[in-house]
Structures are given as structure tokens and as C-alpha cells.
Design an enzyme around this catalytic site. Sequence first.
Site, mmCIF file in Angstrom:
data_model
loop_
_atom_site.group_PDB
_atom_site.id
_atom_site.type_symbol
_atom_site.label_atom_id
_atom_site.label_comp_id
_atom_site.label_asym_id
_atom_site.label_seq_id
_atom_site.Cartn_x
_atom_site.Cartn_y
_atom_site.Cartn_z
ATOM 1 N N GLY A 192 5.051 1.483 -3.951
ATOM 2 C CA GLY A 192 4.762 1.033 -5.304
ATOM 3 C C GLY A 192 5.989 1.178 -6.183
ATOM 4 C CD GLU A 218 4.878 -6.584 -14.748
ATOM 5 O OE1 GLU A 218 6.103 -6.689 -14.917
ATOM 6 O OE2 GLU A 218 4.122 -7.543 -14.606
ATOM 7 N N PRO A 245 0.825 -1.220 0.000
ATOM 8 C CG PRO A 245 -0.895 -1.593 1.559
ATOM 9 C CD PRO A 245 0.392 -2.181 1.042
ATOM 10 N N GLY A 268 -16.454 7.053 -33.520
ATOM 11 C CA GLY A 268 -17.478 7.970 -33.029
ATOM 12 C C GLY A 268 -18.177 7.390 -31.817
ATOM 13 C CB THR A 298 4.728 4.571 -13.509
ATOM 14 O OG1 THR A 298 5.911 5.349 -13.271
ATOM 15 C CG2 THR A 298 4.149 4.089 -12.189
ATOM 16 C CG HIS A 299 4.673 6.650 -19.660
ATOM 17 N ND1 HIS A 299 4.845 5.921 -20.819
ATOM 18 C CD2 HIS A 299 4.804 7.962 -20.016
ATOM 19 C CE1 HIS A 299 5.077 6.750 -21.822
ATOM 20 N NE2 HIS A 299 5.058 7.984 -21.367
#
Length: 405
Positions: free
Chosen positions: A156, A383, A153, A359, A385-386
Site C-alpha cells: 500500500g 492517496e 494486498p 448532539g 496516508t496522513h
Amino acid sequence: MTTAPAAPAAATGAAPAYTQPDYYQLDELLSDEHKLIRQSVRDWMLARLDPIIDDLAQRSECPTHLIPEMAQLGLFGPHIPTEYGGGGLDQIAYGLIMQEVERCDSGIRSMCSVQSSLVMYPIWKYGSEAQRQKYLPKLASGEWMGCFGLTEPNHGSNPGGMTTHFTDDGDHVILTGSKMWISNSPFAQLAVVWAKNPEGRIQGLIVERGMAGFTTPEIHRKWSLRASATGELVFDHVRVPKANILPNVIGLKGPLGCLDSARYGIAWGAIGAAMSCYDTALRYAKERIQFDRPIAGFQLTQKKLAEMITEITKAQLLTWRLGVLKNADRATTAQISMAKRNNVAMALDIAREARQILGGMGIVGDYPIMRHMMNLESVVTYEGTHDIHLLITGLDITGENAFKG
Ligand SMILES: Cc1cc2nc3c(=O)[nH]c(=O)nc-3n(C[C@H](O)[C@H](O)[C@H](O)COP(=O)(O)OP(=O)(O)OC[C@H]3O[C@@H](n4cnc5c(N)ncnc54)[C@H](O)[C@@H]3O)c2cc1C
């Protein structure tokens, strides 16, 4: 009045249609075996999962009833040696399998990635021979499913700060703490858990369902990866036999080594999701008539589609080369970071653009695009982050660590 093109066959239960983009004839780089494996996985996904995946995702249900068939198809541990029940395949084959699974759904690919790269791989790579013999055949056959507990928690992106730990208790250890956001945890029979030993060093332990004090509450109300079960791992003074400690690795390099393998699979998988969105948007654009002509004839639609195929082709080349390096055991962590980051962002961009091409029809479950887009919002975060992957590339090229104090 114009009507929208028919929903894809998969959504109506008829024979599904899908055309794989291969703009640079990259199939020429694959062996016949690679192509056969890809085709068999694609055929199974189109026949067995495509027709039900939207319904599963809408109901937030993981298709655990298909686990035996998925195991038979070779989706669990394709890159693990055959003597332990794995497929004994090379890294390109593993990547192609992940691509085909994620063409259907990132959540199903997550289930397979976790089982193969985050559970079977560490037991094979870091486990004792007795642990390999005991667990790997069961995991390959799908008799047992596993999960991987690293994230907590409060830890990360910085797993090294974890507080889950164990103390000595004779031939057992006592494990205390909790893990968060764990794929497969609600139904897994075992968890590969990373925790600190009495010296504060990270070690891996195999924790089995049924051990007293071990629970796996499910996380509900996700908007993403809805066909994949996600939960917590809670360890309330769990007595784990010392024989369940992975003996051959110590420190953060243990879990990071598993993540290298899983992130490599994600790089391939994301291409599958992108291909699905591109293929859907291209078909739709050719059939949808507005202003008395197919919307594929408008320049702005062509710009979207042309950029999609360009980005897919670049990602295919990047990833194929990474597979070649990985087969030779030469792929670096930073190279894998680059491919994971690039390909997931590429797939997310394509999903967003493809949704626009459809659309209003882009938001309904008759088409896979919105589901892919929502799924990829998790894949871009998990796995690594960006942004963390960008900083890994930054560290690699400058020697300066910008994400660690
Ligand atoms: C659906 C799902 C499934 C998952 N499955 C698993 C699993 O099976 N096993 C497992 O162990 N984990 C799993 N995860 C956890 C996942 O790996 C983490 O969510 C991820 O590592 C990010 O951690 P966090 O969510 O705590 O975000 P944080 O670490 O709190 O990050 C929040 C934001 O801060 C940014 N940030 C953090 N540190 C820095 C820094 N130093 N510099 C710049 N920016 C920074 C991040 O890039 C991000 O944008 C899963 C997550 C999801 C959503």
C-alpha cells in the site's frame, strides 16, 4: 420540551439551502469563469445528488445512472485539453469543481477524481496519440469509466514493492497479479494498471473489461465512501496487446505523477466537505434552543465554530496558492502532500466537532455530517496516508528519508 431544528431541506426534498463560507473574501481571487463553473456544479449537486445521497450511502449504492449527466456537466477531465473531449480548464477551476462535488460527498468526488486524474491524466500525459484518441473522448463523455490500479494486498504505502508483473508474448504481454482497494473497479470499462515489466521496472497498461482472465470483485461492508464502488483487480494471465502499454513513462514516477494531480484535487475537495459540516453546524447552533437560548450563544459552541472557520480559511488560502503554482507548473510533490494532509485532517476535525454541535441529531442521515466524517476516514488514508505525507514534508526539508529503509 424543546424540539430539534428542522432537517436540512435537501433531506426533505424541498429547495436546498447552503451558504458558502468566504471569510476572507477569497472570491475576489477568482475569475468570473471560475465562479460560474463553481455555481453550475453546486447547483447540479444540490438539485440532483443532495436529495438522494444519504439514501445511496445508506444502501451502499454508487449513482452510476447519473454518469451521463455528470459528464455533460464537465466533471470528467476538466483539466484535459478540449481536443480530447476534456474541459481545457485551469487548475483552480479543476479544484473548485472537486470542492463542490465533495461538499456533497467524498465518494462521488472519488469517482470523479479517479476518472479525471488517475485515468484520463495518465493516458493524456504518458499515452501514445492513438491511445489518447481512442480512450479520452469516451472517458470524457462518461461512455466509459476507468479505474487506477496501483495498491496491492501486500503493498500500500510502498507501491514500489508491487508484485503484479507481465511477461513478453510477441505482440502481447501476459499480465499476472492483483490490485486491492480500487475505486470504480466494479463497474469500470478499463483499468490503468501499474505492473513490473520483465526487467522489473514499473510500466502502465490499459486493461479493458472483457479481456480473458481479468475480473473485478467488489469489496463490500465498507463503513466509509459507501456511495463509491470499491473493488479488486485480478489478473490471471491476461493477454494485453503491447499497443496498450503507456509508452511515455517508466518507473514509479508514472503513478506518482498521477497521484500529484489527484491529491491536488483532494486538497480542494476536503475543503468542500469541511464547508458542508461547518455550514450545517452553524445553522443548527443558531436554531437549537437549550437552557432557553440558542446553543450558538454558548462559548464552547462558539469556540468550535470559530476554530472551524479559521481552519477553513487557512486551507482555502493554502490551496488557492497551490493552484496558482500548479497553473504555472511550479507546484512540487511535497507542496501537494502538505495541502492534501493538512486539508483532509482539517476536514476530519471539523466533521467531528460539527457532529458534537448537533448532539444526537449529528448521527442521523438527515444531516450530512456523520457521512462526511466516515468518508474522510478513507480520504485521510488513500492517496498517501496522513503519516506518509508528513514524512514527505520531513524528507523535503531535511533531505533525510524517514519512510524508506
Ligand atoms: C476506499 C478506498 C479507496 C481506494 N482507492 C484506490 C484506488 O483507486 N487505487 C489504488 O491504487 N489504491 C486505492 N486505495 C488504496 C490506498 O491508496 C491505500 O489504502 C493507502 O495507500 C495505504 O495503504 P494500506 O492501506 O496498504 O496501508 P499500509 O501501507 O499498510 O499502512 C498502514 C499504516 O502504516 C503506516 N506506515 C506504512 N509505512 C510507513 C512508514 N514507512 N513510516 C511510517 N508509517 C508507515 C501508514 O501510515 C498507515 O498508518 C484506496 C483505499 C481505500 C480505503
